[in-house]
Design an enzyme around this catalytic site. Structure first.
Site, PDB file in Angstrom:
ATOM      1  N   SER A 139       0.871  -1.176   0.000  1.00 52.09           N
ATOM      2  CA  SER A 139       0.000   0.000   0.000  1.00 52.09           C
ATOM      3  C   SER A 139       0.903   1.219   0.000  1.00 52.09           C
ATOM      4  O   SER A 139       2.070   1.145   0.415  1.00 52.09           O
ATOM      5  CB  SER A 139      -0.891   0.005   1.248  1.00 52.09           C
ATOM      6  N   TYR A 152      -2.448  -0.918  10.404  1.00 47.87           N
ATOM      7  CA  TYR A 152      -2.396  -1.043   8.950  1.00 47.87           C
ATOM      8  C   TYR A 152      -1.075  -0.502   8.412  1.00 47.87           C
ATOM      9  O   TYR A 152      -0.375  -1.162   7.634  1.00 47.87           O
ATOM     10  CB  TYR A 152      -3.570  -0.302   8.320  1.00 47.87           C
ATOM     11  N   LYS A 156       1.903  -2.831   6.724  1.00 45.97           N
ATOM     12  CA  LYS A 156       2.166  -2.597   5.312  1.00 45.97           C
ATOM     13  C   LYS A 156       3.618  -2.165   5.091  1.00 45.97           C
ATOM     14  O   LYS A 156       4.208  -2.468   4.045  1.00 45.97           O
ATOM     15  CB  LYS A 156       1.194  -1.556   4.741  1.00 45.97           C
TER      16      LYS A 156
END
Length: 258
Positions: A139, A152, A156
């Site tokens: 991402s 997150y 990532k």
């Protein structure tokens, strides 16, 4: 690498980016496409729409045994795996340091260990042949972080780091490695809102797949469907403190809106 006549495995292939990749690979002339997802019914729908060269498989990437079974199924059906797209991901939920350990653990499994387990399963065979491609879907948050949730952004980052390591370790042994780092994409994960990631617009999975195909063709490391991410990444490296200040402003705006 050209996709024509290649066998491709795509995890998280039942929807969003994964479905877009599977469909585009089929149009590029793939000999076989394995659409893998924890939601087998939806994966079967994607495979049926693609045609006879596609097969669906159940796979929960937070379980190494599921990934091993997926790889075995692909080998039995098509004989080999040329391209493995380690694409499955989860969003979790918005929060800060209070987010529970169980959520962090799940994020580590899906965004970190799933790539490790997949590499264990497919890289040795690729090394024996002297070629293969491993695509990690990370991402833009893996390069730049994200203000809505540390779980997150942190996991990532780990995905990007592992993709880098694979490229470092195996890039001169015939293994191509790329890392997909989009901002907001129209998927199930963004159905309830896109947050700060939508600053440069929400792309369709088909647009992301176009960038991925071009990246694999040119064998570049970063696949950036939102080209602005490269500029932000450069700005971060050139003046880390200034960049952090900008992110602090984004975080303050997020807190005001939540």
């Amino acid at each position: 690498m050209e996709i024509s006549d290649k066998v491709v495995v795509v995890t998280g292939g039942a929807s969003g980016i994964g479905a877009g990749l599977a469909q585009r690979f089929a149009r590029e002339g793939a000999r076989g496409v394995v659409v893998a997802d924890v939601n087998l019914e939806r994966a079967q729908g994607v495979a049926r729409a693609i045609g006879p060269m596609a097969v669906a498989a159940h796979c929960d990437v937070s379980r190494e045994a599921d990934i091993q079974a997926l790889v075995q199924l692909a080998r039995e059906r098509f004989g080999r795996i040329d391209v493995y797209c380690s694409n499955a991901g989860i969003l979790g939920r918005i929060g800060g340091i209070e987010l529970e350990d169980a959520l962090w653990d799940k994020m580590w499994q899906v965004h970190g260990m799933a790539h490790v387990w997949a590499a264990r399963a497919v890289i040795p065979e690729m090394l024996e042949r002297g070629e293969g491609y491993f695509l990690v879907t990370a991402s833009a948050a893996g390069l730049l972080n994200i203000v809505e949730t540390p779980a997150y952004g942190v996991t990532k980052h780990a995905a990007v780091a592992f993709a880098e390591w694979l490229r470092i370790a195996y890039g001169r042994k015939g293994i191509r490695v790329s890392c997909l780092c989009p901002q907001s994409v129209q998927t199930d994960m963004t159905r309830d809102g896109t947050g700060s990631a939508a600053v440069n617009g929400v792309l369709l999975p088909e647009q992301v797949a176009e960038v991925v195909v071009q990246t694999l063709r040119e064998e570049r490391f970063l696949a950036l469907p939102h080209p602005e991410v490269a500029q932000y990444f450069l700005a971060k490296a050139q003046d880390y403190d200034r960049w952090l200040g900008g992110m602090q402003k984004l975080y303050a705006q997020h807190m005001q809106q939540s």
